[in-house]
Design a protein around this motif. Structure first.
Motif, PDB file in Angstrom:
ATOM      1  N   ILE A  23       6.481  13.013 -15.194  1.00 25.02           N
ATOM      2  CA  ILE A  23       5.515  13.701 -14.871  1.00 25.02           C
ATOM      3  C   ILE A  23       4.193  13.022 -14.979  1.00 25.02           C
ATOM      4  N   VAL A  24       3.503  12.451 -14.131  1.00 28.76           N
ATOM      5  CA  VAL A  24       2.143  11.614 -14.310  1.00 28.76           C
ATOM      6  C   VAL A  24       1.137  12.610 -14.084  1.00 28.76           C
ATOM      7  N   GLY A  25       0.422  13.125 -15.297  1.00 22.64           N
ATOM      8  CA  GLY A  25      -0.484  13.931 -15.082  1.00 22.64           C
ATOM      9  C   GLY A  25      -0.260  15.217 -15.870  1.00 22.64           C
ATOM     10  N   ALA A  26      -1.055  15.642 -17.025  1.00 17.70           N
ATOM     11  CA  ALA A  26      -0.904  16.781 -17.788  1.00 17.70           C
ATOM     12  C   ALA A  26      -1.949  17.879 -17.540  1.00 17.70           C
ATOM     13  N   GLY A  27      -2.333  17.910 -16.271  1.00 20.71           N
ATOM     14  CA  GLY A  27      -3.158  19.213 -15.781  1.00 20.71           C
ATOM     15  C   GLY A  27      -2.386  20.412 -15.792  1.00 20.71           C
ATOM     16  N   PRO A  28      -3.106  21.281 -15.301  1.00 19.82           N
ATOM     17  CA  PRO A  28      -2.537  22.657 -15.119  1.00 19.82           C
ATOM     18  C   PRO A  28      -1.302  22.284 -14.205  1.00 19.82           C
ATOM     19  N   ILE A 128       4.129  13.032  -9.303  1.00 18.82           N
ATOM     20  CA  ILE A 128       2.674  12.599  -9.671  1.00 18.82           C
ATOM     21  C   ILE A 128       2.015  13.788  -9.457  1.00 18.82           C
ATOM     22  N   ALA A 129       1.373  14.185 -10.648  1.00 19.71           N
ATOM     23  CA  ALA A 129       0.596  15.476 -10.637  1.00 19.71           C
ATOM     24  C   ALA A 129      -0.915  15.033 -11.288  1.00 19.71           C
ATOM     25  N   ALA A 130      -1.208  14.099 -10.613  1.00 16.76           N
ATOM     26  CA  ALA A 130      -2.390  13.319 -11.102  1.00 16.76           C
ATOM     27  C   ALA A 130      -3.829  13.630 -10.795  1.00 16.76           C
ATOM     28  N   GLY A 131      -3.705  14.694 -10.376  1.00 18.73           N
ATOM     29  CA  GLY A 131      -5.148  15.449  -9.888  1.00 18.73           C
ATOM     30  C   GLY A 131      -5.537  14.301  -8.481  1.00 18.73           C
ATOM     31  N   ALA A 132      -6.849  13.887  -8.725  1.00 16.50           N
ATOM     32  CA  ALA A 132      -7.338  12.963  -7.701  1.00 16.50           C
ATOM     33  C   ALA A 132      -7.270  11.837  -8.204  1.00 16.50           C
ATOM     34  N   GLY A 133      -6.521  11.421  -9.344  1.00 13.40           N
ATOM     35  CA  GLY A 133      -6.581  10.069  -9.823  1.00 13.40           C
ATOM     36  C   GLY A 133      -7.594   9.964 -10.942  1.00 13.40           C
ATOM     37  N   ALA A 134      -7.635   8.864 -11.506  1.00  6.01           N
ATOM     38  CA  ALA A 134      -9.017   8.753 -12.459  1.00  6.01           C
ATOM     39  C   ALA A 134     -10.181   8.934 -11.734  1.00  6.01           C
ATOM     40  N   PHE A 135     -11.044   9.711 -12.656  1.00  2.00           N
ATOM     41  CA  PHE A 135     -12.038  10.273 -11.947  1.00  2.00           C
ATOM     42  C   PHE A 135     -13.423  10.128 -12.945  1.00  2.00           C
ATOM     43  N   GLY A 136     -14.253  10.383 -12.426  1.00  2.00           N
ATOM     44  CA  GLY A 136     -15.712  10.168 -12.980  1.00  2.00           C
ATOM     45  C   GLY A 136     -16.775  10.899 -12.133  1.00  2.00           C
TER      46      GLY A 136
END
Length: 355
Positions: A23-28, A128-136
């Motif tokens: 799983i790519v991404g450890a968000g909710p 892929i659970a990476a949200g919107a990707g790398a963010f800022g």
């Protein structure tokens, strides 16, 4: 103790691992994917570039209240992350934190995932659970902005609220017209001395209930919340590197100065998919196109869920990401356990049987 400390995690180990799903991404949504897979006896490793689990919820607004999680009239972002991690824990996920997925290569029976730390993970499927990707954060175009970004808690320019208490007794300008701006106006109204809500028009994009509550505060006799519309940010003022005020202007050029200790601009996040964009997946507006029936991408064995995924009628809500995690898990079961028929039963009947 951080979330990462509380659960099985790995640092930059450079090792070769084997599992069923990466799983790519450890968000909710990524954390709930662990649970959904585990309920189907599917093992998972989780990779995230951030040093602890929780994604944007934990990194940007841990104390932000969330109102649309079923069963929780209100829950903080960090509280939601903690409960999701606890829910996933019986299935012993392996977390590879502080690492970014860089490569994805076909392997016998699935895929070989590689990170920038040298870690390699052989798996059957990738989610892929990476949200919107790398963010800022999207920064306002103001002179001397970096100077005021360096101030301490509760002062200067901030794009997130780590601790509400940092802003107790402060005079704040909150700029923006979306959910984040109004959510933090509501969350800080009882502890700040004064909040100016700055927006370029007197129409807000936030949830209607939040708009109504914010307007009620602005109409209250204590004058603690004031709407500054239609204005936009114009200039910052300070004394020896300390923010003392913000100038705002109308489209007609009328100018007003707000005496504040801190500016919180909430203009959204800029995001990039990073290496994911090079994996040969069908994309649409920086999102990964998926089949809404199972969240499969255009490449077999790769799935996408949450904000990074798109399809006709897609709603960018955490609860929709939770549903997508369940759909993906059921489709992945056929890949991981091809010889086992999936006789699905409700969790109320089966309970949670960890590994």
């Amino acid at each position: 103790m951080s979330h990462a400390d509380a659960h099985d995690s790995t640092a930059h180990d450079g090792a070769l691992h084997e599992t069923d799903v990466v799983i790519v991404g450890a968000g909710p949504v990524g954390l709930f994917q662990v649970f959904q897979l585990g309920m189907l006896r599917i093992r998972a490793h989780v990779v995230d570039a951030l040093p602890e689990i929780g994604g944007q919820c934990q990194a940007l607004y841990p104390e932000k209240p969330i109102y649309d999680i079923p069963g929780y009239p209100e829950i903080s972002a960090s509280g939601l992350v903690e409960r999701l991690a606890t829910q996933a824990a019986p299935f012993k996920p392996r977390y590879h934190l502080g690492q970014r997925v860089e490569t994805l290569e076909p392997a016998v029976g699935g895929w070989l995932v590689g990170t920038d730390a040298g870690t390699r993970i052989r798996c059957t499927a990738v989610v892929i659970a990476a949200g919107a990707g790398a963010f800022g954060p999207k920064r306002p175009p103001l002179d001397d902005l970096p100077v005021y970004e360096q101030q301490g808690p509760g002062e200067g320019v901030h794009y997130m609220v780590g601790r509400r208490e940092d802003f107790r007794g402060q005079r704040l300008a909150i700029a923006g017209g979306g959910d984040s701006a109004l959510d933090w106006t509501l969350a800080l109204a009882d502890i700040a001395e004064k909040i100016y809500v700055v927006h370029r028009r007197d129409k807000f994009r936030a949830h209607p209930d939040s708009v109504a509550r914010m307007r009620a505060l602005a109409e209250a006799e204590d004058d603690r919340v004031e709407l500054v519309v239609p204005y936009q940010l114009h200039a910052l003022h300070g004394d020896q590197g300390r923010l003392t005020g913000v100038s705002v202007t109308t489209l007609d050029g009328a100018e007003r100065r707000l005496d504040v200790d801190a500016l919180l601009p909430f203009f959204g996040l800029s995001s990039k998919l990073g290496p994911i964009a090079e994996w040969g997946l069908d994309l649409e507006r920086n999102r990964v196109l998926v089949d809404p029936s199972n969240c499969a991408t255009s490449v077999g064995g790769i799935y996408a869920i949450g904000d990074v995924a798109t399809y006709p009628g897609k709603l960018k809500l955490i609860l929709c990401g939770f549903s997508e995690a369940a759909l993906a898990a059921h489709d992945i079961h056929g890949r991981v356990h091809p010889d086992q028929a999936l006789h699905w039963e409700y969790s109320t009947n089966t309970g949670v049987q960890g590994f």
